[in-house]
Write an enzyme that holds these catalytic residues in place. Structure first.
Site, mmCIF file in Angstrom:
data_model
loop_
_atom_site.group_PDB
_atom_site.id
_atom_site.type_symbol
_atom_site.label_atom_id
_atom_site.label_comp_id
_atom_site.label_asym_id
_atom_site.label_seq_id
_atom_site.Cartn_x
_atom_site.Cartn_y
_atom_site.Cartn_z
ATOM 1 N N CYS A 136 -11.489 8.154 17.888
ATOM 2 C CA CYS A 136 -10.410 9.078 18.243
ATOM 3 C C CYS A 136 -9.060 8.385 18.096
ATOM 4 C CB CYS A 136 -10.559 9.546 19.699
ATOM 5 S SG CYS A 136 -11.669 10.944 19.903
ATOM 6 N N CYS A 165 -35.675 -9.780 27.359
ATOM 7 C CA CYS A 165 -35.224 -8.934 28.472
ATOM 8 C C CYS A 165 -36.428 -8.608 29.353
ATOM 9 C CB CYS A 165 -34.619 -7.634 27.954
ATOM 10 S SG CYS A 165 -33.464 -7.805 26.599
ATOM 11 N N ARG A 178 -22.333 -7.793 29.352
ATOM 12 C CA ARG A 178 -23.478 -8.222 30.153
ATOM 13 C C ARG A 178 -24.640 -8.651 29.278
ATOM 14 N NH1 ARG A 178 -25.589 -10.871 32.643
ATOM 15 N NH2 ARG A 178 -26.691 -10.697 34.607
ATOM 16 N N CYS A 181 -26.370 -12.330 29.270
ATOM 17 C CA CYS A 181 -27.809 -12.514 29.463
ATOM 18 C C CYS A 181 -28.408 -13.340 28.334
ATOM 19 C CB CYS A 181 -28.523 -11.162 29.509
ATOM 20 S SG CYS A 181 -28.658 -10.460 31.155
#
Lengths: 140, 285, 109
Positions: B138, B201, B242, B246
């Protein structure tokens, strides 16, 4: 007397362990000095002053505490394990009905948060709370 | 492989010493209602595509009572300062076209429902888009404005604003149709071991959620609460930041915020939270 | 002036005469403690909000001397007695000389 290497290591290790068990005297006395400065050397006993802090802080950066000091003119707050123990000094004005305050503080490690209240009659009260500050895990 | 096991062994031993009271505690039983009105779903049946988990929990359920309290009120939640800033930016023209977000979108409230379904396939662009990508699209193509840094302050504040108007709505990202390929890629990344520590993860967030890793109460790694105000760095954090942290913690060269890998991972991880409420901006440790 | 410093206060809009109200305040400020070091190992100098004062119609409610141990984005919650209609004045003082203010009106009766 000649110490073997083994003996001197053992003495050294137990001396360090003893220090560890007794806490950190260096910081604690700095806080005692500051408290004495605030009270002018007067005794600070228990009273209606209450200090609420978590038993375990999820993060030492932001630890919420609450102090309630009915009848107090001012409250000095210390963290006896921080590099510089003073946290804040709160003075209550004439339009303060409850003499209570909540805030969020930084704690460098497990230690005592100490609140010392100067009462209207010139006496002093003290309240202490131990907060365990944990090292994070994989927090990134 | 051996090193990872040795590390996990050490971690387990330290966790055991750290506090018997805390070890092995799953999510707590608390309920989250924000401002006394927004009821959040923080527990739900796991979506069908998840094979190894029956119930999904929001990260909120793994935090201490004090941390949880910070999210229950928009004044206690420091995130809202930056949400307000973003609301002012929303109304401010920027770029060569002299337009503000408000010129087309009227007000942030009209974007309710958006965060709940992102990341999402964009037909015209032929790719899965995150909210950040859409904002920059945008800005560049409709406002004639400079794109914002993907995980910079301006962008993260705006994503927090967009998330805030969807709070309470169920996360519902599409994983089929044109998004399927991206979703499969994200799933592959989720289950790949990275770094010197060779951790995926799933190793932490699927196999060991509820356990303590040192003094951290491991969550399921849900992202329904992002962007999140972390007590650790006292600011709003974006999802890709994040992810980066990690993976860096596994001692790997990590992917970059905005990379196709993280976009795919975000789609997959978001889908693991389908059914939980959008909580962003939340408060976490 | 430290950049991006924004105060926020939460005060009820009305009260009865003499009522006790709870006030919450937050100000976005880094509170650089003076303990951190930069990439080259140099100490980043202290730069904090060092004082926070709240008055109502000229009378003091609370006066806080802040030290570096107050968390980033200092938050304070306290009570005040509201004797009559008027305005709360909130003032934060920064180490660098800046002063941040906010005001909140309350009507009584």
């Amino acid at each position: 007397m000649q110490l073997t290497r083994r003996q001197s290591l053992a003495i050294g290790a137990s001396a360090i362990a003893a220090l560890g068990l007794s806490g950190l005297p260096a910081f604690a006395s700095a806080t005692d000095d500051l408290i004495n400065e605030f009270t002018g050397g007067a005794e600070a006993g228990a009273g209606e002053l209450s200090l609420t802090a978590p038993e375990i802080a999820e993060n030492g950066n932001t630890v919420p505490i609450e102090i309630s000091a009915p009848g107090a003119v001012a409250v000095a707050i210390f963290a006896d394990g921080n590099p510089t123990p003073p946290v804040a000094t709160v003075t209550f004005g004439p339009l303060n009905p409850t003499h209570a305050v909540s805030t969020r503080i930084r704690l460098a490690k497990t230690q005592n948060v100490v609140a010392v209240a100067q009462m209207e009659d010139g006496s002093f009260q003290m309240a202490k709370s131990e907060v365990k500050v944990t090292i994070g895990g994989c927090g990134g | 492989m051996k090193n990872a096991f040795r590390l996990l062994g050490t971690v387990a031993a330290v966790a055991g010493l750290a506090g018997a009271a805390m070890a092995g505690a799953g999510p707590d039983e608390d309920e989250l209602v924000v401002n006394g009105e927004i009821e959040m779903v923080t527990e739900a049946a796991a979506p069908a595509h998840m094979e190894n988990i029956d119930t999904i929990y929001s990260g909120w359920r793994f935090r201490s009572d004090e941390t949880q309290a910070l999210q229950m009120d928009d004044f206690e939640n420091p995130s809202m300062i930056w949400v307000e800033e973003a609301a002012a930016v929303f109304d401010t023209p920027d770029g060569t076209e002299g337009k503000a977000c408000a010129s087309c979108h009227e007000s942030p409230d009209t974007l309710a429902g958006v965060k709940a379904v992102y990341p999402k396939w964009n037909e015209a662009a032929g790719e899965v888009r995150t909210v950040e990508m859409q904002v920059n699209d945008c800005r560049e193509n409709r406002m004639g404005a400079e794109p914002w840094k993907y995980d910079g302050g301006d962008m993260t504040n705006m994503v927090a604003l967009i998330a805030s108007v969807s709070r309470g709505l169920p996360v519902n990202v599409a994983i089929d149709g044109p998004a399927k390929e991206t979703w499969e890629k994200g799933k592959e990344i989720y289950y790949t071991r990275y770094g010197q520590l060779e951790l995926s993860c799933a190793n932490c967030h699927e196999q060991n959620y509820g356990m303590m890793i040192r003094a951290d109460h491991l969550s399921q790694g849900q992202i329904n609460g992002f962007p999140t105000y972390r007590l650790k760095n006292t600011k709003l954090n974006a999802v890709h930041s994040r992810f980066k942290g990690c993976i860096r913690d596994t001692r790997a060269h990590t992917f970059a915020p905005g990379s196709p890998e993280f976009v795919a991972l975000e789609l997959y991880v978001a889908s693991r939270g389908n059914g939980l409420s959008v909580e962003g901006p939340s408060v976490r440790n | 002036m430290a950049s991006g410093v924004k105060p926020r206060v939460k005060v009820p809009k009305s009260a009865s005469a003499g009522e006790t109200v709870t006030i919450k305040t937050l100000i976005s400020h880094k509170m650089e403690s003076g303990q951190r070091k930069d990439g080259d190992g140099n100490v980043i100098p202290r730069s904090i909000i060092n004082r926070f004062v709240v008055d109502f119609n000229g009378q003091n409610v609370i006066d806080v001397k802040l030290e570096p141990a107050i968390s980033t984005n200092p938050y304070f919650q306290f009570d005040a007695t509201v004797p009559e209609s008027g305005a709360f004045a909130f003032t934060w003082y920064d180490d660098d000389g800046s002063v941040y203010e906010d005001k909140s009106e309350i009507s009584v009766g």
